[in-house]
Design a protein around this motif. Structure first.
Motif, short mmCIF file in Angstrom:
data_model
loop_
_atom_site.label_atom_id
_atom_site.label_comp_id
_atom_site.label_asym_id
_atom_site.label_seq_id
_atom_site.Cartn_x
_atom_site.Cartn_y
_atom_site.Cartn_z
N ASP A 103 -1.19 2.55 -5.18
CA ASP A 103 -2.60 2.54 -4.72
C ASP A 103 -3.42 1.27 -5.43
O ASP A 103 -2.83 0.58 -6.28
CB ASP A 103 -3.41 3.69 -5.04
CG ASP A 103 -3.49 3.98 -6.57
OD1 ASP A 103 -3.02 3.25 -7.30
OD2 ASP A 103 -3.68 5.26 -6.89
N ARG A 104 -4.53 1.12 -4.89
CA ARG A 104 -5.26 -0.05 -5.67
C ARG A 104 -5.59 0.04 -6.95
O ARG A 104 -5.39 -1.04 -7.65
CB ARG A 104 -6.87 -0.34 -4.71
CG ARG A 104 -7.86 -0.94 -5.36
CD ARG A 104 -7.41 -2.53 -5.43
NE ARG A 104 -7.26 -3.27 -4.41
CZ ARG A 104 -6.97 -4.63 -4.61
NH1 ARG A 104 -6.58 -5.10 -5.62
NH2 ARG A 104 -6.94 -5.58 -3.39
N LYS B 139 0.76 -1.25 0.17
CA LYS B 139 -0.12 -0.05 -0.11
C LYS B 139 0.77 1.25 0.10
O LYS B 139 0.37 2.42 -0.37
CB LYS B 139 -0.90 -0.04 1.16
CG LYS B 139 -2.03 -0.93 1.20
CD LYS B 139 -3.00 -0.96 2.58
CE LYS B 139 -3.94 -1.85 2.46
NZ LYS B 139 -4.98 -1.80 3.87
#
Length: 203
Positions: A185-186, A181
Motif C-alpha cells: 500500500d502507499r 499497488k
C-alpha cells in the motif's frame, strides 16, 4: 532585598537564559528539511555524511550515492544509472524498486534555481505522461542536497520522483520510485522510501 538574594536571583536568570539558548540551538538538526510552500528551502544546511549501518550496500553513480539494507538487490545499469530492488517475498517477488540516475546539465546558476527549473520540466513530463493524482510535495534536504519531490500514481503503481542538482550545476541526480499497488500500500511504499532517502550523499 539583601545583597546575597540579589546575587542568587541574578544567577538563576542567567542559568535559565543559557539553558533556553542551548535547547534552541539543538533543535532542527535532522537531515531532512521540508521547504516553504513556494518551493524554496526553509533553511540552509551544510553537507554532512549520513550515518549508515556497516552492512548496508552502496548504490552509486558518477556524482552521488545512496545505501540500501542488505536484503535489497542492487542492479547496476552502467556509470549513470543503477536500480535498487526492495526485498523479495517468500515467492521471490519484490513490491517495487528505485532508480538512481545521473544526467548532464549545462552548468551554472544556483542550486535552488536549478532545482526549480528541472521541477518545472518534470511536472510537464509527468502531466503529459498520464500521471494520476500528481502533487508536488515540499522540497526536502538530504545531507545538504536540496530535492524537489513529486508524488503520483499510475493504474498499477505508486510513484515518487526526486531530483537535485550538483553545486556546480553540471549534473542532475534523479531518484524515481515505482511500487506495485497489488503488493504494497502507499504507506508501505512511503516507509521503504523513507528508509533509503536519508542516506543520499553527493560525491
Amino acid at each position: 532585598m539583601t545583597t546575597s538574594r540579589t546575587i542568587a536571583v541574578t544567577a538563576l536568570i542567567l542559568t535559565t537564559t543559557l539553558t533556553g539558548t542551548s535547547c534552541a540551538s539543538s533543535a532542527g538538526s535532522g537531515t531532512e528539511s521540508p521547504s516553504a510552500p513556494n518551493g524554496s528551502a526553509t533553511a540552509s544546511e551544510s553537507p554532512t555524511s549520513p550515518s549508515v549501518p556497516s552492512d548496508w550496500q552502496e548504490v552509486s553513480v558518477d556524482a552521488a550515492q545512496l545505501h540500501v539494507p542488505p536484503d535489497w538487490t542492487v542492479e547496476p545499469g552502467g556509470a549513470e544509472t543503477v536500480s535498487m530492488v526492495a526485498p523479495k517475498d517468500d515467492l521471490g517477488y519484490s513490491p517495487g524498486f528505485g532508480n538512481l540516475l545521473a544526467s548532464n546539465l549545462g552548468g551554472g546558476g544556483d542550486v535552488a534555481t536549478n532545482v526549480e527549473t528541472i521541477a518545472g520540466y518534470e511536472k510537464d513530463r509527468l502531466t503529459t505522461g498520464g500521471a494520476a493524482h500528481l502533487k508536488r510535495l515540499p522540497d526536502a534536504t538530504f545531507n545538504g542536497a536540496l530535492f524537489y519531490h513529486f508524488q503520483y500514481e499510475k493504474d498499477r503503481t505508486w510513484n515518487d520522483s526526486y531530483a537535485t542538482v550538483t553545486e556546480d550545476g553540471q549534473q542532475q541526480i534523479t531518484i524515481n520510485w515505482d511500487f506495485n499497488k497489488s503488493d504494497i500500500d502507499r504507506k508501505g511504499a512511503d516507509a521503504l522510501i523513507a528508509k533509503v532517502m536519508p542516506t543520499f550523499e553527493l560525491l
